[in-house]
Design a protein around this motif. Structure first.
Motif, PDB file in Angstrom:
ATOM      1  N   ILE A  38       0.832  -1.271  -0.123  1.00 47.06           N
ATOM      2  CA  ILE A  38      -0.335   0.363  -0.568  1.00 47.06           C
ATOM      3  C   ILE A  38       1.427   0.976   0.057  1.00 47.06           C
ATOM      4  N   ALA A  39       2.079   1.204   0.550  1.00 42.79           N
ATOM      5  CA  ALA A  39       2.971   2.246   0.996  1.00 42.79           C
ATOM      6  C   ALA A  39       3.389   2.563   0.016  1.00 42.79           C
ATOM      7  N   THR A  40       3.977   1.817  -1.290  1.00 45.19           N
ATOM      8  CA  THR A  40       4.666   1.842  -2.454  1.00 45.19           C
ATOM      9  C   THR A  40       3.516   2.531  -3.520  1.00 45.19           C
ATOM     10  N   ILE A  41       2.244   1.856  -3.324  1.00 41.94           N
ATOM     11  CA  ILE A  41       1.648   2.786  -4.073  1.00 41.94           C
ATOM     12  C   ILE A  41       1.483   4.078  -3.806  1.00 41.94           C
ATOM     13  N   LEU A  42       0.906   4.338  -2.712  1.00 43.91           N
ATOM     14  CA  LEU A  42       0.853   5.984  -2.222  1.00 43.91           C
ATOM     15  C   LEU A  42       2.007   6.367  -3.006  1.00 43.91           C
ATOM     16  N   ALA A  43       3.561   6.163  -2.669  1.00 40.84           N
ATOM     17  CA  ALA A  43       4.523   7.170  -2.957  1.00 40.84           C
ATOM     18  C   ALA A  43       4.870   7.613  -4.217  1.00 40.84           C
ATOM     19  N   ALA A  44       3.602   7.301  -5.651  1.00 38.27           N
ATOM     20  CA  ALA A  44       3.401   7.927  -6.823  1.00 38.27           C
ATOM     21  C   ALA A  44       4.064   9.077  -6.633  1.00 38.27           C
ATOM     22  N   LYS A  89      -5.673   7.124  -6.631  1.00 44.55           N
ATOM     23  CA  LYS A  89      -4.688   6.393  -5.614  1.00 44.55           C
ATOM     24  C   LYS A  89      -5.727   5.323  -4.049  1.00 44.55           C
ATOM     25  N   ALA A  90      -6.757   6.102  -4.032  1.00 52.46           N
ATOM     26  CA  ALA A  90      -7.446   5.656  -3.098  1.00 52.46           C
ATOM     27  C   ALA A  90      -8.426   4.579  -3.955  1.00 52.46           C
ATOM     28  N   LYS A  91      -8.897   5.039  -5.354  1.00 57.30           N
ATOM     29  CA  LYS A  91      -9.408   3.724  -6.386  1.00 57.30           C
ATOM     30  C   LYS A  91      -8.230   2.553  -6.464  1.00 57.30           C
ATOM     31  N   SER A  92      -7.016   2.876  -6.274  1.00 61.82           N
ATOM     32  CA  SER A  92      -6.292   1.530  -6.317  1.00 61.82           C
ATOM     33  C   SER A  92      -6.520   0.949  -5.260  1.00 61.82           C
ATOM     34  N   VAL A  93      -6.386   1.229  -4.114  1.00 65.53           N
ATOM     35  CA  VAL A  93      -6.014   0.819  -3.173  1.00 65.53           C
ATOM     36  C   VAL A  93      -7.208   0.097  -2.422  1.00 65.53           C
ATOM     37  N   LYS A  94      -8.177   1.035  -2.802  1.00 68.78           N
ATOM     38  CA  LYS A  94      -9.526   0.564  -2.546  1.00 68.78           C
ATOM     39  C   LYS A  94      -9.356  -1.948  -3.285  1.00 68.78           C
ATOM     40  N   ALA A  95      -9.194  -0.822  -4.654  1.00 71.17           N
ATOM     41  CA  ALA A  95      -9.603  -2.165  -5.247  1.00 71.17           C
ATOM     42  C   ALA A  95      -8.875  -3.036  -5.122  1.00 71.17           C
ATOM     43  N   CYS A  96      -7.269  -3.031  -5.050  1.00 68.91           N
ATOM     44  CA  CYS A  96      -6.857  -4.074  -4.315  1.00 68.91           C
ATOM     45  C   CYS A  96      -7.078  -4.009  -3.575  1.00 68.91           C
ATOM     46  N   GLN A 117      -0.760  -8.238 -11.595  1.00 72.96           N
ATOM     47  CA  GLN A 117      -2.916  -8.161 -11.835  1.00 72.96           C
ATOM     48  C   GLN A 117      -3.281  -7.626 -10.304  1.00 72.96           C
ATOM     49  N   LEU A 118      -2.465  -7.605  -9.269  1.00 69.21           N
ATOM     50  CA  LEU A 118      -3.817  -6.394  -8.196  1.00 69.21           C
ATOM     51  C   LEU A 118      -3.533  -5.470  -9.336  1.00 69.21           C
ATOM     52  N   PRO A 119      -4.752  -4.413  -8.646  1.00 63.57           N
ATOM     53  CA  PRO A 119      -5.322  -2.888  -9.278  1.00 63.57           C
ATOM     54  C   PRO A 119      -3.874  -2.227  -8.938  1.00 63.57           C
ATOM     55  N   GLY A 120      -3.244  -1.424  -9.607  1.00 61.37           N
ATOM     56  CA  GLY A 120      -2.637  -0.478  -9.090  1.00 61.37           C
ATOM     57  C   GLY A 120      -1.494  -0.671  -8.581  1.00 61.37           C
ATOM     58  N   VAL A 121      -1.017  -2.163  -8.905  1.00 63.71           N
ATOM     59  CA  VAL A 121       0.479  -2.567  -8.854  1.00 63.71           C
ATOM     60  C   VAL A 121       0.974  -2.902 -10.549  1.00 63.71           C
ATOM     61  N   GLY A 122       2.127  -2.491 -10.469  1.00 63.27           N
ATOM     62  CA  GLY A 122       3.300  -2.458 -11.524  1.00 63.27           C
ATOM     63  C   GLY A 122       4.372  -3.251 -11.387  1.00 63.27           C
ATOM     64  N   ARG A 123       5.367  -3.849 -12.428  1.00 61.14           N
ATOM     65  CA  ARG A 123       6.159  -4.428 -11.947  1.00 61.14           C
ATOM     66  C   ARG A 123       7.344  -3.896 -10.862  1.00 61.14           C
ATOM     67  N   LYS A 124       7.403  -2.785 -10.961  1.00 56.97           N
ATOM     68  CA  LYS A 124       8.167  -0.871  -9.853  1.00 56.97           C
ATOM     69  C   LYS A 124       7.569  -2.726  -8.512  1.00 56.97           C
TER      70      LYS A 124
END
Ligand code: SF4
Length: 217
Positions: A38-44, A89-96, A117-124
């Motif tokens: 979750i922190a990594t998704i928010l760090a964008a 980010k809220a959309k991605s975190v919730k869906a993830c 495959q998780l929402p908001g998650v790429g290879r990075k």
């Protein structure tokens, strides 16, 4: 196949970074893989420091994917607002979080293919979570700093992060992928900045071809 010259350059850069930043590690605070995800998704587009300020109370109050994923979109937006781009980010975190509960029993999967495959998650994000939280090196973590510095240092002249990752993965031993990422990110933040790289004060100056860097006036 990577050329031996490129591999030698990668080895020189990795060694210089290891001397400069021997203890570099991920600066996103976390106690488990879920928190790091979750922190990594928010760090964008946001500093790690600001993300930590947001996630400390967030994880204390909502420590599981089920709890975080059950928040209303508007509630989550308000909590994430300081990190910027808070609606997406809220959309991605919730869906993830909902996908973790629905498809993985509330656990973070420890396989790259499942993570991306998780929402908001790429290879990075997947490489970072697997490397840092689980000690599984699946690839160099290519963020904006790694992409920029790889080009300047003559390692990977790619515009696309996934392609740059493939190149870097071939140039470096797998055991170095994670530490190398942290060190290069730190060097990008402190010295090899996007607009004004501090080449005169850079410990990599002697081995850096400074690809695409304008000469200082
Ligand atoms: S010499 Fe300049 S371009 Fe090369 S790594 Fe150092 S700061 Fe970046």
């Amino acid at each position: 196949m990577a050329s031996s010259e490129a591999q030698q350059q990668a080895a020189r850069v990795a060694a210089a970074l290891a001397r400069e930043y021997p203890g570099a590690e991920c600066e996103l605070e976390h106690e488990n893989g879920f928190q790091l995800l979750i922190a990594t998704i928010l760090a964008a587009q946001c500093t790690d420091e600001r993300v930590n300020q947001v996630t400390r109370p967030l994880f204390q109050k909502y420590p599981t994917p089920a709890q975080l994923g059950a928040l209303k979109q508007e509630e989550l937006e308000e909590l994430l607002r300081p990190t910027g781009f808070f609606r997406n980010k809220a959309k991605s975190v919730k869906a993830c979080c909902q996908a973790l509960v629905r498809d993985h029993n509330g656990e973070v999967p420890e396989e790259l293919d499942a993570l991306v495959q998780l929402p908001g998650v790429g290879r990075k994000t997947a490489n970072l979570v697997l490397g840092v939280a689980y000690g599984i090196p699946t690839g160099v973590v290519v963020d904006t700093h790694v992409l920029r510095l790889s080009k300047r240092l003559g390692l990977a002249d790619e515009k696309n992060a996934d392609k740059a990752e493939q190149t870097l993965n071939q140039l470096l031993p797998q055991s170095e992928w994670i530490d190398f990422s942290h060190r290069l990110i730190l060097h990008g933040r402190r010295v090899c900045k996007a607009k004004k790289p501090l080449c005169d004060n850079c410990s990599l100056h002697a081995i850096c071809p400074r690809v695409g860097v304008e000469p200082a006036n």
